[in-house]
Design a protein around this motif. Structure first.
Motif, PDB file in Angstrom:
ATOM      1  N   ALA A   9     -13.192  81.347  21.506  1.00 54.53           N
ATOM      2  CA  ALA A   9     -11.766  81.026  21.389  1.00 54.53           C
ATOM      3  C   ALA A   9     -11.136  80.851  22.765  1.00 54.53           C
ATOM      4  O   ALA A   9     -10.293  79.962  22.967  1.00 54.53           O
ATOM      5  N   ALA A  10     -11.551  81.654  23.727  1.00 53.69           N
ATOM      6  CA  ALA A  10     -11.036  81.524  25.094  1.00 53.69           C
ATOM      7  C   ALA A  10     -11.482  80.200  25.714  1.00 53.69           C
ATOM      8  O   ALA A  10     -10.693  79.517  26.379  1.00 53.69           O
ATOM      9  N   ILE A  11     -12.742  79.822  25.477  1.00 56.59           N
ATOM     10  CA  ILE A  11     -13.236  78.535  25.968  1.00 56.59           C
ATOM     11  C   ILE A  11     -12.448  77.400  25.337  1.00 56.59           C
ATOM     12  O   ILE A  11     -12.004  76.480  26.017  1.00 56.59           O
ATOM     13  N   ARG A  23     -12.649  72.283  18.296  1.00 54.98           N
ATOM     14  CA  ARG A  23     -12.971  72.931  17.026  1.00 54.98           C
ATOM     15  C   ARG A  23     -13.848  74.139  17.340  1.00 54.98           C
ATOM     16  O   ARG A  23     -14.739  74.051  18.178  1.00 54.98           O
ATOM     17  N   VAL A  24     -13.611  75.241  16.645  1.00 55.40           N
ATOM     18  CA  VAL A  24     -14.431  76.442  16.801  1.00 55.40           C
ATOM     19  C   VAL A  24     -15.030  76.765  15.437  1.00 55.40           C
ATOM     20  O   VAL A  24     -14.322  76.770  14.439  1.00 55.40           O
ATOM     21  N   GLU A  25     -16.336  77.025  15.401  1.00 53.67           N
ATOM     22  CA  GLU A  25     -17.019  77.359  14.154  1.00 53.67           C
ATOM     23  C   GLU A  25     -17.904  78.575  14.333  1.00 53.67           C
ATOM     24  O   GLU A  25     -18.670  78.651  15.298  1.00 53.67           O
ATOM     25  N   GLU A  26     -17.792  79.509  13.396  1.00 52.44           N
ATOM     26  CA  GLU A  26     -18.669  80.677  13.369  1.00 52.44           C
ATOM     27  C   GLU A  26     -19.943  80.293  12.643  1.00 52.44           C
ATOM     28  O   GLU A  26     -19.906  79.763  11.543  1.00 52.44           O
ATOM     29  N   GLN A  27     -21.080  80.552  13.260  1.00 50.47           N
ATOM     30  CA  GLN A  27     -22.388  80.339  12.651  1.00 50.47           C
ATOM     31  C   GLN A  27     -23.064  81.705  12.517  1.00 50.47           C
ATOM     32  O   GLN A  27     -22.520  82.719  12.945  1.00 50.47           O
ATOM     33  N   HIS A  28     -24.250  81.735  11.938  1.00 49.42           N
ATOM     34  CA  HIS A  28     -24.951  82.999  11.715  1.00 49.42           C
ATOM     35  C   HIS A  28     -25.269  83.722  13.025  1.00 49.42           C
ATOM     36  O   HIS A  28     -25.030  84.921  13.147  1.00 49.42           O
ATOM     37  N   GLN A  29     -25.791  82.998  14.021  1.00 44.11           N
ATOM     38  CA  GLN A  29     -26.220  83.643  15.256  1.00 44.11           C
ATOM     39  C   GLN A  29     -25.365  83.301  16.468  1.00 44.11           C
ATOM     40  O   GLN A  29     -25.637  83.787  17.558  1.00 44.11           O
ATOM     41  N   HIS A  30     -24.357  82.456  16.295  1.00 47.20           N
ATOM     42  CA  HIS A  30     -23.530  82.063  17.435  1.00 47.20           C
ATOM     43  C   HIS A  30     -22.171  81.532  16.968  1.00 47.20           C
ATOM     44  O   HIS A  30     -21.963  81.322  15.785  1.00 47.20           O
ATOM     45  N   THR A  31     -21.295  81.355  17.920  1.00 50.49           N
ATOM     46  CA  THR A  31     -20.015  80.692  17.690  1.00 50.49           C
ATOM     47  C   THR A  31     -20.024  79.442  18.539  1.00 50.49           C
ATOM     48  O   THR A  31     -20.398  79.479  19.711  1.00 50.49           O
TER      49      THR A  31
END
Length: 92
Positions: A9-11, A23-31
């Motif tokens: 989110a800061a990036i 766009r920011v997306e949460e994935q299983h092992q990373h954001t």
């Protein structure tokens, strides 16, 4: 929100401040963070953008033959340090 989400989110906020749509997306092992890069981005702005994405674990640029350019950055989620790293089926 996991620490990876806070970092991503800061990036994204810093890229948005430079005029990029993110766009920011949460994935299983990373954001992940993605941003469309306009053709009009100046060399100075590119340097600032690279300084921002250098804070991620990985980053890159996807360019297509249609002149679409998408900048991406990935912040890995922390691996659990407790005995449950393998999940319930691996516990004794």
């Amino acid at each position: 929100m996991p620490a990876s989400g806070v970092s991503a989110a800061a990036i994204a906020a810093r890229l948005s401040a430079l005029g990029l749509s993110t766009r920011v997306e949460e994935q299983h092992q990373h954001t992940s963070v993605e941003a469309e890069v306009p053709d009009t981005l100046s060399a100075e702005s590119w340097r600032e953008v690279l300084d921002v994405v250098a804070e991620a674990d990985r980053f890159g640029l996807l360019a297509t033959s249609l002149n679409d350019r998408t900048l991406w950055a990935v912040v890995r989620k922390a691996v659990p340090t407790t005995g449950d790293a393998g999940g319930p089926s691996h516990q004794r």
